[in-house]
Write a protein that holds these residues in place. Structure first.
Motif, PDB file in Angstrom:
ATOM      1  N   LEU A  38       7.344  38.328 143.716  1.00  0.00           N
ATOM      2  CA  LEU A  38       6.239  39.295 143.779  1.00  0.00           C
ATOM      3  C   LEU A  38       4.945  38.550 144.121  1.00  0.00           C
ATOM      4  O   LEU A  38       4.199  38.948 145.018  1.00  0.00           O
ATOM      5  CB  LEU A  38       6.107  40.015 142.419  1.00  0.00           C
ATOM      6  CG  LEU A  38       4.859  40.852 142.215  1.00  0.00           C
ATOM      7  CD1 LEU A  38       4.836  42.048 143.161  1.00  0.00           C
ATOM      8  CD2 LEU A  38       4.751  41.327 140.764  1.00  0.00           C
ATOM      9  N   THR A  39       4.719  37.442 143.428  1.00  0.00           N
ATOM     10  CA  THR A  39       3.504  36.646 143.609  1.00  0.00           C
ATOM     11  C   THR A  39       3.307  36.228 145.067  1.00  0.00           C
ATOM     12  O   THR A  39       2.196  36.274 145.598  1.00  0.00           O
ATOM     13  CB  THR A  39       3.596  35.375 142.734  1.00  0.00           C
ATOM     14  OG1 THR A  39       3.883  35.763 141.404  1.00  0.00           O
ATOM     15  CG2 THR A  39       2.329  34.554 142.789  1.00  0.00           C
ATOM     16  N   GLN A  40       4.403  35.813 145.708  1.00  0.00           N
ATOM     17  CA  GLN A  40       4.285  35.231 147.046  1.00  0.00           C
ATOM     18  C   GLN A  40       4.612  36.219 148.173  1.00  0.00           C
ATOM     19  O   GLN A  40       4.647  35.833 149.346  1.00  0.00           O
ATOM     20  CB  GLN A  40       5.192  33.998 147.145  1.00  0.00           C
ATOM     21  CG  GLN A  40       4.771  32.911 146.151  1.00  0.00           C
ATOM     22  CD  GLN A  40       5.604  31.655 146.215  1.00  0.00           C
ATOM     23  OE1 GLN A  40       6.764  31.714 146.617  1.00  0.00           O
ATOM     24  NE2 GLN A  40       5.038  30.539 145.808  1.00  0.00           N
TER      25      GLN A  40
ATOM     26  N   LEU B 279      15.962  48.103 156.793  1.00  0.00           N
ATOM     27  CA  LEU B 279      17.359  48.447 156.474  1.00  0.00           C
ATOM     28  C   LEU B 279      17.678  47.981 155.071  1.00  0.00           C
ATOM     29  O   LEU B 279      17.439  46.815 154.732  1.00  0.00           O
ATOM     30  CB  LEU B 279      18.307  47.686 157.400  1.00  0.00           C
ATOM     31  CG  LEU B 279      18.554  48.159 158.818  1.00  0.00           C
ATOM     32  CD1 LEU B 279      19.656  47.298 159.438  1.00  0.00           C
ATOM     33  CD2 LEU B 279      18.981  49.605 158.824  1.00  0.00           C
ATOM     34  N   ASP B 280      18.220  48.857 154.253  1.00  0.00           N
ATOM     35  CA  ASP B 280      18.674  48.425 152.915  1.00  0.00           C
ATOM     36  C   ASP B 280      19.893  49.247 152.515  1.00  0.00           C
ATOM     37  O   ASP B 280      19.948  50.440 152.776  1.00  0.00           O
ATOM     38  CB  ASP B 280      17.569  48.589 151.869  1.00  0.00           C
ATOM     39  CG  ASP B 280      17.860  47.759 150.630  1.00  0.00           C
ATOM     40  OD1 ASP B 280      17.144  46.764 150.407  1.00  0.00           O
ATOM     41  OD2 ASP B 280      18.828  48.077 149.891  1.00  0.00           O
ATOM     42  N   ARG B 281      20.828  48.573 151.881  1.00  0.00           N
ATOM     43  CA  ARG B 281      22.061  49.293 151.494  1.00  0.00           C
ATOM     44  C   ARG B 281      21.837  50.208 150.298  1.00  0.00           C
ATOM     45  O   ARG B 281      22.614  51.117 150.052  1.00  0.00           O
ATOM     46  CB  ARG B 281      23.174  48.292 151.206  1.00  0.00           C
ATOM     47  CG  ARG B 281      22.876  47.357 150.079  1.00  0.00           C
ATOM     48  CD  ARG B 281      23.975  46.320 149.916  1.00  0.00           C
ATOM     49  NE  ARG B 281      23.569  45.318 148.949  1.00  0.00           N
ATOM     50  CZ  ARG B 281      24.023  44.095 148.947  1.00  0.00           C
ATOM     51  NH1 ARG B 281      24.882  43.702 149.858  1.00  0.00           N
ATOM     52  NH2 ARG B 281      23.629  43.238 148.021  1.00  0.00           N
TER      53      ARG B 281
ATOM     54  N   THR C 117      16.081  43.286 142.484  1.00  0.00           N
ATOM     55  CA  THR C 117      15.269  42.394 141.648  1.00  0.00           C
ATOM     56  C   THR C 117      13.803  42.797 141.582  1.00  0.00           C
ATOM     57  O   THR C 117      13.138  42.578 140.560  1.00  0.00           O
ATOM     58  CB  THR C 117      15.394  40.954 142.201  1.00  0.00           C
ATOM     59  OG1 THR C 117      16.721  40.767 142.652  1.00  0.00           O
ATOM     60  CG2 THR C 117      15.061  39.928 141.159  1.00  0.00           C
ATOM     61  N   SER C 118      13.297  43.377 142.676  1.00  0.00           N
ATOM     62  CA  SER C 118      11.872  43.712 142.718  1.00  0.00           C
ATOM     63  C   SER C 118      11.524  44.905 141.826  1.00  0.00           C
ATOM     64  O   SER C 118      10.351  45.206 141.629  1.00  0.00           O
ATOM     65  CB  SER C 118      11.454  44.014 144.157  1.00  0.00           C
ATOM     66  OG  SER C 118      11.731  42.902 144.971  1.00  0.00           O
ATOM     67  N   ALA C 119      12.547  45.578 141.290  1.00  0.00           N
ATOM     68  CA  ALA C 119      12.278  46.777 140.489  1.00  0.00           C
ATOM     69  C   ALA C 119      11.826  46.430 139.073  1.00  0.00           C
ATOM     70  O   ALA C 119      10.954  47.093 138.516  1.00  0.00           O
ATOM     71  CB  ALA C 119      13.532  47.629 140.412  1.00  0.00           C
TER      72      ALA C 119
HETATM   73  C1  LIG Z   1      13.498  38.881 134.656  1.00  0.00           C
HETATM   74  C2  LIG Z   1      12.700  38.599 135.906  1.00  0.00           C
HETATM   75  C3  LIG Z   1      11.314  38.527 135.849  1.00  0.00           C
HETATM   76  C4  LIG Z   1      10.573  38.234 136.983  1.00  0.00           C
HETATM   77  N1  LIG Z   1       9.210  38.240 136.905  1.00  0.00           N
HETATM   78  C5  LIG Z   1       8.469  37.973 138.016  1.00  0.00           C
HETATM   79  C6  LIG Z   1       7.060  38.017 137.960  1.00  0.00           C
HETATM   80  O1  LIG Z   1       6.459  38.360 136.947  1.00  0.00           O
HETATM   81  N2  LIG Z   1       6.369  37.688 139.084  1.00  0.00           N
HETATM   82  C7  LIG Z   1       6.983  37.339 140.241  1.00  0.00           C
HETATM   83  O2  LIG Z   1       6.289  36.999 141.207  1.00  0.00           O
HETATM   84  N3  LIG Z   1       8.331  37.340 140.328  1.00  0.00           N
HETATM   85  C8  LIG Z   1       9.091  37.648 139.254  1.00  0.00           C
HETATM   86  N4  LIG Z   1      10.446  37.637 139.323  1.00  0.00           N
HETATM   87  C9  LIG Z   1      11.079  37.274 140.590  1.00  0.00           C
HETATM   88  C10 LIG Z   1      11.014  38.418 141.589  1.00  0.00           C
HETATM   89  O3  LIG Z   1      11.426  39.622 140.978  1.00  0.00           O
HETATM   90  C11 LIG Z   1      11.898  38.111 142.793  1.00  0.00           C
HETATM   91  O4  LIG Z   1      11.574  36.831 143.310  1.00  0.00           O
HETATM   92  C12 LIG Z   1      11.691  39.149 143.886  1.00  0.00           C
HETATM   93  O5  LIG Z   1      11.873  40.449 143.371  1.00  0.00           O
HETATM   94  C13 LIG Z   1      12.635  38.918 145.050  1.00  0.00           C
HETATM   95  O6  LIG Z   1      12.348  39.933 145.979  1.00  0.00           O
HETATM   96  P1  LIG Z   1      13.227  40.128 147.271  1.00  0.00           P
HETATM   97  O7  LIG Z   1      12.600  41.209 148.056  1.00  0.00           O
HETATM   98  O8  LIG Z   1      13.446  38.798 147.917  1.00  0.00           O
HETATM   99  O9  LIG Z   1      14.676  40.551 146.724  1.00  0.00           O
HETATM  100  P2  LIG Z   1      15.222  41.972 146.129  1.00  0.00           P
HETATM  101  O10 LIG Z   1      14.174  42.712 145.410  1.00  0.00           O
HETATM  102  O11 LIG Z   1      16.460  41.633 145.362  1.00  0.00           O
HETATM  103  O12 LIG Z   1      15.574  42.755 147.433  1.00  0.00           O
HETATM  104  C14 LIG Z   1      16.630  42.392 148.295  1.00  0.00           C
HETATM  105  C15 LIG Z   1      17.130  43.660 148.957  1.00  0.00           C
HETATM  106  O13 LIG Z   1      18.079  43.320 149.969  1.00  0.00           O
HETATM  107  C16 LIG Z   1      19.073  44.320 149.998  1.00  0.00           C
HETATM  108  N5  LIG Z   1      20.267  43.748 150.666  1.00  0.00           N
HETATM  109  C17 LIG Z   1      20.924  42.616 150.323  1.00  0.00           C
HETATM  110  N6  LIG Z   1      21.910  42.381 151.192  1.00  0.00           N
HETATM  111  C18 LIG Z   1      21.867  43.383 152.116  1.00  0.00           C
HETATM  112  C19 LIG Z   1      22.643  43.694 153.275  1.00  0.00           C
HETATM  113  N7  LIG Z   1      23.658  42.899 153.674  1.00  0.00           N
HETATM  114  N8  LIG Z   1      22.337  44.806 153.972  1.00  0.00           N
HETATM  115  C20 LIG Z   1      21.315  45.621 153.593  1.00  0.00           C
HETATM  116  N9  LIG Z   1      20.555  45.373 152.499  1.00  0.00           N
HETATM  117  C21 LIG Z   1      20.834  44.257 151.767  1.00  0.00           C
HETATM  118  C22 LIG Z   1      19.273  44.677 148.542  1.00  0.00           C
HETATM  119  O14 LIG Z   1      19.848  45.976 148.394  1.00  0.00           O
HETATM  120  C23 LIG Z   1      17.846  44.586 147.991  1.00  0.00           C
HETATM  121  O15 LIG Z   1      17.217  45.849 148.018  1.00  0.00           O
HETATM  122  C24 LIG Z   1      11.231  37.970 138.213  1.00  0.00           C
HETATM  123  C25 LIG Z   1      12.618  38.071 138.285  1.00  0.00           C
HETATM  124  C26 LIG Z   1      13.359  38.399 137.150  1.00  0.00           C
HETATM  125  C27 LIG Z   1      14.838  38.525 137.254  1.00  0.00           C
END
Ligand SMILES: Cc1cc2nc3c(=O)[nH]c(=O)nc-3n(C[C@H](O)[C@H](O)[C@H](O)COP(=O)(O)OP(=O)(O)OC[C@H]3O[C@@H](n4cnc5c(N)ncnc54)[C@H](O)[C@@H]3O)c2cc1C
Length: 416
Positions: free
Chosen positions: A385-387, A35-37, A44-46
């Motif tokens: 991304l790493t973890q 599920l994603d909004r 952030t993962s983009a």
């Molecule tokens: C500038 C920058 C550089 C980085 N470089 C690296 C790197 O080189 N290597 C690395 O390992 N990491 C890197 N990171 C960190 C990494 O990008 C993040 O730790 C990672 O993307 C987090 O992933 P996630 O899936 O937890 O969150 P997200 O990618 O933010 O995904 C969370 C999702 O939850 C959804 N969501 C939130 N609330 C709700 C809700 N109530 N209902 C439905 N959907 C919801 C959102 O729409 C979103 O799609 C970097 C970050 C930044 C900002």
């Protein structure tokens, strides 16, 4: 009984967990619903730097950090900033961050991080093989650059840590040695460390989309909905969304920097903040980049993305609502142009993302206090991304009630 698992959040952590669970549940007729909004990899993962930084073991809260931080904070466009209007709200998080930098706590964090990174490296290789993803990887190592003998000497604690954990690296002591790995850098960089086993994806968004396609091919489902609340009292868990409600046997909260809004509904108040980061992606041909580079003193990196170069990093502790300040991306790009004199800075695309960060730089991976059928997987800060592949395996262990591959107590939601 066939199981239905809902994963909230289609970032790299949620998609990796959903794929792992779908692969394990499919043979028994189980089902995973993502599920994603917004859709897949829309936050952030983009736009991250695409690095699998398995060799980065140090948390942000290192001993002595609180002495260095005030100097960084003086420059509003420097590597670390806090908008003045947000400072008061941030204070409880900063106090926990300061406590995490105490030497005994720091050491525990480093050994927890090392165990997760070791699993992450192996789990990522398993995932690449399982999904035939090798073509999306660049195994070019990473250079950490220093500008003086003093800065290099101060970095030795980090290199010693890598040595202690069996990580391969070479230390370089002149611009000429650095140029053998990466030509075209300013001679101001006099020292470096090179970690050959570091790897990057050629596009972090495309990597998540690749995993998502395989998740769907294995019988997964995606629904576009915002989760507003979670009811845990009944036989099934019930997710209340902005559309239809959804029932599940298990729920995984992988909603990145927004996860605490959901955990609060279950009685878990977690100190999740966001370290906002900025970057600019330049098109192919802008520079002959041969490895991932970190400009250590300046808190930013350059990496090869889609044949072009992504320049970015820095930390802005500014919360989820404030508009982006793209002057920060421009400042990093201007610095990169000084450090890489042949860099063509035309036609860049700027981006800001929300790193989900706990004060001790470790993610939360564990069960909700009030209902063990809910599993938390968020807060990976700079290394989500790493973890992600390791987190996916651990989440599957928790959902399927198996012993996890590593000790999860340092990652427990109730550690604060
Ligand atoms: C500038 C920058 C550089 C980085 N470089 C690296 C790197 O080189 N290597 C690395 O390992 N990491 C890197 N990171 C960190 C990494 O990008 C993040 O730790 C990672 O993307 C987090 O992933 P996630 O899936 O937890 O969150 P997200 O990618 O933010 O995904 C969370 C999702 O939850 C959804 N969501 C939130 N609330 C709700 C809700 N109530 N209902 C439905 N959907 C919801 C959102 O729409 C979103 O799609 C970097 C970050 C930044 C900002």
């Amino acid at each position: 009984m066939t199981k239905t698992v809902v994963v909230i959040g289609a970032g790299v952590v949620g998609v990796s967990a959903a794929l792992r669970l779908q692969s394990e549940l499919a043979p028994t007729g189980g089902q995973v619903i993502l599920l994603d909004r917004k859709g897949v990899a829309e936050e952030t993962s983009a736009g991250n730097a695409g690095a699998f930084a398995f060799t980065d073991l140090e948390p942000l809260a290192t001993p002595g950090i609180m002495k260095k931080a005030p100097a960084w904070l003086l420059d509003p466009l420097g590597p670390l900033s806090v908008p003045p209007a947000y400072a008061l709200q941030l204070t409880p998080w900063l106090i926990r961050f300061w406590r995490a930098s105490w030497r005994d706590r720091y050491q525990k964090v480093v050994s927890a991080q090392a165990s997760l990174m070791q699993l992450a490296q192996a789990a990522t290789e398993r995932l690449i093989t399982d999904t035939k993803g090798e073509a999306m990887m660049q195994r070019d190592g990473a250079l950490q650059l220093y500008e003086s003998e003093g800065e290099f000497a101060a970095s030795q604690r980090g290199w010693q840590l890598r040595r202690d954990h069996g990580i391969r690296f070479t230390l370089l002591h002149s611009p000429a040695e650095i140029a053998e790995i990466q030509p075209g850098l300013s001679p101001r960089f006099t020292h470096a460390g090179f970690t050959p086993d570091w790897m990057n994806t050629c596009d972090p968004k495309a990597w998540v989309e690749h995993l998502f396609q395989i998740f769907m091919a294995r019988g997964g489902q995606l629904r576009r909905a915002e989760v507003r609340d979670l009811e845990t009292g009944g036989e099934d868990l019930c997710l209340l969304t902005d559309g239809e409600s959804v029932r599940a046997n298990n729920v995984v909260v992988a909603a990145g920097a927004w996860s605490h809004h959901l955990t609060r509904r279950l009685g878990d108040r977690l100190p999740l903040e966001t370290e906002r980061g900025y970057n600019t992606t330049l098109p192919a041909g802008c520079f002959d980049l041969r490895t991932h580079i970190t400009f250590c003193r300046h808190g930013f990196v350059v990496s090869r993305i889609r044949g072009g170069v992504r320049v970015g990093g820095a930390v802005e502790l500014g919360g989820l609502k404030r508009p982006a300040n793209f002057k920060r991306a421009d400042t990093l790009l201007a610095k990169a142009a000084r450090f890489m004199p042949e860099l063509d800075t035309a036609d860049g695309t700027r981006w800001m993302g929300f790193r989900p960060s706990l004060p001790d730089s470790l993610p939360v991976i564990g069960n909700a206090k009030s209902d063990a059928r809910v599993v938390y997987a968020f807060g990976h800060g700079h290394v989500g991304l790493t973890q992600s592949a390791a987190t996916a395996e651990l989440v599957a262990d928790l959902v399927l009630r198996r012993d996890p591959a590593i000790d999860l107590s340092p990652f427990a939601p109730d550690r604060f």
